[in-house]
Motif scaffolding. Structure first.
Motif, mmCIF file in Angstrom:
data_model
loop_
_atom_site.group_PDB
_atom_site.id
_atom_site.type_symbol
_atom_site.label_atom_id
_atom_site.label_comp_id
_atom_site.label_asym_id
_atom_site.label_seq_id
_atom_site.Cartn_x
_atom_site.Cartn_y
_atom_site.Cartn_z
ATOM 1 N N TYR A 1 0.829 -1.205 0.000
ATOM 2 C CA TYR A 1 0.000 0.000 0.000
ATOM 3 C C TYR A 1 0.868 1.261 0.000
ATOM 4 C CZ TYR A 1 -2.915 3.729 1.821
ATOM 5 O OH TYR A 1 -3.536 4.928 2.013
ATOM 6 N N VAL A 2 1.891 1.272 0.822
ATOM 7 C CA VAL A 2 2.752 2.444 0.931
ATOM 8 C C VAL A 2 3.660 2.568 -0.293
ATOM 9 C CG1 VAL A 2 4.642 3.449 2.281
ATOM 10 C CG2 VAL A 2 2.685 2.442 3.439
ATOM 11 N N TYR A 3 4.129 1.456 -0.791
ATOM 12 C CA TYR A 3 5.162 1.426 -1.822
ATOM 13 C C TYR A 3 4.634 1.629 -3.245
ATOM 14 C CZ TYR A 3 7.395 -1.697 -5.275
ATOM 15 O OH TYR A 3 7.866 -2.263 -6.408
ATOM 16 N N HIS A 4 3.416 1.222 -3.543
ATOM 17 C CA HIS A 4 2.989 1.051 -4.927
ATOM 18 C C HIS A 4 2.802 2.335 -5.740
ATOM 19 C CE1 HIS A 4 -1.021 2.116 -3.549
ATOM 20 N NE2 HIS A 4 -1.393 2.200 -4.810
ATOM 21 N N GLY A 5 2.473 3.433 -5.140
ATOM 22 C CA GLY A 5 2.095 4.632 -5.890
ATOM 23 C C GLY A 5 3.171 5.175 -6.816
ATOM 24 N N PHE A 6 4.326 5.404 -6.292
ATOM 25 C CA PHE A 6 5.413 5.994 -7.070
ATOM 26 C C PHE A 6 5.887 5.080 -8.211
ATOM 27 C CE2 PHE A 6 9.873 7.582 -7.440
ATOM 28 C CZ PHE A 6 9.546 8.853 -7.904
ATOM 29 N N PRO A 7 6.156 3.787 -7.959
ATOM 30 C CA PRO A 7 6.575 2.922 -9.068
ATOM 31 C C PRO A 7 5.522 2.773 -10.161
ATOM 32 C CG PRO A 7 7.137 1.892 -6.997
ATOM 33 C CD PRO A 7 6.297 3.096 -6.676
ATOM 34 N N ILE A 8 4.249 2.732 -9.780
ATOM 35 C CA ILE A 8 3.199 2.612 -10.797
ATOM 36 C C ILE A 8 3.156 3.866 -11.656
ATOM 37 C CG2 ILE A 8 0.687 2.608 -11.133
ATOM 38 C CD1 ILE A 8 0.473 0.498 -9.019
ATOM 39 N N ALA A 9 3.251 5.034 -11.050
ATOM 40 C CA ALA A 9 3.220 6.282 -11.813
ATOM 41 C C ALA A 9 4.380 6.362 -12.795
ATOM 42 C CB ALA A 9 3.243 7.474 -10.862
ATOM 43 N N ILE A 10 5.565 6.004 -12.335
ATOM 44 C CA ILE A 10 6.741 6.056 -13.213
ATOM 45 C C ILE A 10 6.627 5.026 -14.329
ATOM 46 C CG2 ILE A 10 9.224 5.590 -13.308
ATOM 47 C CD1 ILE A 10 9.429 6.821 -10.541
ATOM 48 N N THR A 11 6.276 3.795 -13.980
ATOM 49 C CA THR A 11 6.186 2.729 -14.975
ATOM 50 C C THR A 11 5.110 3.030 -16.012
ATOM 51 O OG1 THR A 11 6.848 1.173 -13.256
ATOM 52 C CG2 THR A 11 5.966 0.244 -15.281
ATOM 53 N N CYS A 12 3.949 3.497 -15.577
ATOM 54 C CA CYS A 12 2.884 3.828 -16.526
ATOM 55 C C CYS A 12 3.303 4.963 -17.448
ATOM 56 C CB CYS A 12 1.596 4.180 -15.777
ATOM 57 S SG CYS A 12 0.786 2.764 -15.040
#
Length: 82
Positions: free
Chosen positions: A11-22
């Motif tokens: 929950y804490v980790y997912h936001g930033f990597p998803i935004a960059i990867t997308c």
């Protein structure tokens, strides 16, 4: 119940990597097809936006388990003792 420890970290980790990867995937697909309104690009974007969060979640599980195994005290601090 095995994933309950991992869920807070994901929950804490997912936001930033998803935004960059997308963002990177959108740029790559846009550069490859160069047309804005193609059915192929729409399908690829849809697939990417469903698959990327699943991949990021699995990476989060792997990272959390690695941290928990190698650095248990640190992991307890960053995950709030969960």
């Amino acid at each position: 119940m095995k994933l309950s420890d991992d869920s807070f970290f994901i929950y804490v980790y997912h936001g930033f990597p998803i935004a960059i990867t997308c963002s990177i995937v959108v740029l790559i697909i846009s550069k490859i097809f160069e047309s804005e309104y193609s059915l192929v690009t729409d399908v690829l974007f849809s697939i990417a936006f469903f698959i990327i969060p699943i991949i990021i979640a699995f990476l989060g599980i792997i990272i959390h388990r690695f941290l928990k195994h190698r650095f248990p005290k640190f992991t307890k601090i960053i995950s709030g003792g969960r």
